[in-house]
Design a protein around this motif. Structure first.
Motif, PDB file in Angstrom:
ATOM      1  N   GLU A 176      26.678  34.281 -17.987  1.00 54.05           N
ATOM      2  CA  GLU A 176      26.886  33.080 -18.927  1.00 54.05           C
ATOM      3  C   GLU A 176      26.427  31.764 -18.119  1.00 54.05           C
ATOM      4  O   GLU A 176      26.193  31.845 -16.949  1.00 54.05           O
ATOM      5  CB  GLU A 176      28.399  32.903 -19.418  1.00 54.05           C
ATOM      6  N   ALA A 177      25.933  30.928 -19.006  1.00 56.38           N
ATOM      7  CA  ALA A 177      25.290  29.498 -18.410  1.00 56.38           C
ATOM      8  C   ALA A 177      25.912  28.384 -19.422  1.00 56.38           C
ATOM      9  O   ALA A 177      26.236  28.562 -20.574  1.00 56.38           O
ATOM     10  CB  ALA A 177      23.850  29.536 -18.291  1.00 56.38           C
ATOM     11  N   ILE A 224      17.963  20.019 -29.834  1.00 56.48           N
ATOM     12  CA  ILE A 224      17.891  20.551 -28.586  1.00 56.48           C
ATOM     13  C   ILE A 224      18.749  21.577 -28.288  1.00 56.48           C
ATOM     14  O   ILE A 224      18.247  22.414 -27.626  1.00 56.48           O
ATOM     15  CB  ILE A 224      18.363  19.059 -27.716  1.00 56.48           C
ATOM     16  N   GLN A 225      19.960  21.712 -28.836  1.00 59.59           N
ATOM     17  CA  GLN A 225      20.737  22.609 -28.439  1.00 59.59           C
ATOM     18  C   GLN A 225      20.415  23.947 -28.840  1.00 59.59           C
ATOM     19  O   GLN A 225      20.544  25.164 -28.229  1.00 59.59           O
ATOM     20  CB  GLN A 225      22.284  22.435 -29.128  1.00 59.59           C
ATOM     21  N   VAL A 247      17.132  25.052 -26.589  1.00 57.44           N
ATOM     22  CA  VAL A 247      17.680  25.411 -25.313  1.00 57.44           C
ATOM     23  C   VAL A 247      18.271  26.588 -25.122  1.00 57.44           C
ATOM     24  O   VAL A 247      17.989  27.347 -24.508  1.00 57.44           O
ATOM     25  CB  VAL A 247      18.501  24.210 -24.334  1.00 57.44           C
ATOM     26  N   LYS A 248      19.009  26.716 -26.186  1.00 59.91           N
ATOM     27  CA  LYS A 248      19.993  28.158 -26.234  1.00 59.91           C
ATOM     28  C   LYS A 248      19.016  29.264 -26.370  1.00 59.91           C
ATOM     29  O   LYS A 248      18.878  30.174 -25.722  1.00 59.91           O
ATOM     30  CB  LYS A 248      20.898  28.025 -27.303  1.00 59.91           C
ATOM     31  N   GLY A 249      17.795  29.118 -27.325  1.00 58.31           N
ATOM     32  CA  GLY A 249      16.921  30.100 -27.641  1.00 58.31           C
ATOM     33  C   GLY A 249      16.014  30.231 -26.290  1.00 58.31           C
ATOM     34  O   GLY A 249      15.876  31.595 -25.855  1.00 58.31           O
ATOM     35  N   VAL A 285      26.700  29.399 -23.312  1.00 60.02           N
ATOM     36  CA  VAL A 285      28.124  29.392 -23.896  1.00 60.02           C
ATOM     37  C   VAL A 285      28.153  27.837 -24.241  1.00 60.02           C
ATOM     38  O   VAL A 285      28.999  27.633 -25.093  1.00 60.02           O
ATOM     39  CB  VAL A 285      29.287  29.819 -23.085  1.00 60.02           C
ATOM     40  N   GLU A 286      27.744  26.782 -23.754  1.00 58.98           N
ATOM     41  CA  GLU A 286      27.718  25.362 -23.982  1.00 58.98           C
ATOM     42  C   GLU A 286      26.581  24.697 -23.582  1.00 58.98           C
ATOM     43  O   GLU A 286      25.838  24.909 -22.644  1.00 58.98           O
ATOM     44  CB  GLU A 286      28.829  25.055 -23.111  1.00 58.98           C
ATOM     45  N   ILE A 287      26.283  23.870 -24.412  1.00 58.63           N
ATOM     46  CA  ILE A 287      24.953  22.839 -24.026  1.00 58.63           C
ATOM     47  C   ILE A 287      25.652  21.637 -24.533  1.00 58.63           C
ATOM     48  O   ILE A 287      25.712  21.211 -25.782  1.00 58.63           O
ATOM     49  CB  ILE A 287      23.688  23.308 -25.047  1.00 58.63           C
ATOM     50  N   ASN A 288      25.694  20.587 -23.634  1.00 56.90           N
ATOM     51  CA  ASN A 288      26.033  19.223 -23.805  1.00 56.90           C
ATOM     52  C   ASN A 288      24.870  18.245 -23.876  1.00 56.90           C
ATOM     53  O   ASN A 288      24.081  18.422 -22.894  1.00 56.90           O
ATOM     54  CB  ASN A 288      27.260  18.755 -22.789  1.00 56.90           C
TER      55      ASN A 288
END
Length: 133
Positions: free
Chosen positions: A71-72, A93-94, A97-99, A110-113
């Motif tokens: 996970e990241a 952006i979320q 970036v996740k994709g 698991v998380e993008i702030n």
């Protein structure tokens, strides 16, 4: 010890192991964020820091990652264009970036702030474009 800090993820298969450095994940996330309309720059994450326009050499600036075995988590610090909807830009952006990170690395994000550090006005962008190159 230095090698442990550089290795983000290691996967073993029948032919050997695959290692992905933290910087690779930072660059992937930075490139994905750069493609989102409304993002004009990345910030160092310090409130008073100087924002830089996006470019190939600084794609990992303003991106921090924390990774485990599978996970990241990603923190991105951006400057948005005046007039853009900040919630819409942040959501795009979320998604981007996740994709990108999941597709290219196989890690589960698991998380993008998204941290908005500033707003750039049109006249500020034009002044930078008109400078001697």
């Amino acid at each position: 010890m230095e090698q442990e800090e550089l290795i983000m993820s290691e996967e073993k298969n029948g032919l050997g192991s695959i290692r992905i450095a933290d910087d690779v994940v930072r660059i992937i996330a930075g490139m994905a964020a750069a493609e989102v309309p409304g993002v004009v720059g990345m910030s160092s994450g310090v409130v008073g820091g100087i924002a830089e326009k996006l470019g190939r050499k600084n794609l990992s600036k303003g991106v921090k990652v924390e990774v485990g075995e599978k996970e990241a988590a990603v923190d991105i610090f951006i400057v948005v264009e005046y007039g853009s909807s900040i919630p819409e830009v942040a959501a795009k952006i979320q998604d981007a970036v996740k994709g990108a990170v999941e597709k290219m690395t196989g890690l589960t994000v698991v998380e993008i702030n998204v941290n908005v550090q500033g707003v750039a006005f049109a006249n500020e962008l034009n002044e930078e474009d008109n400078r001697v190159k």
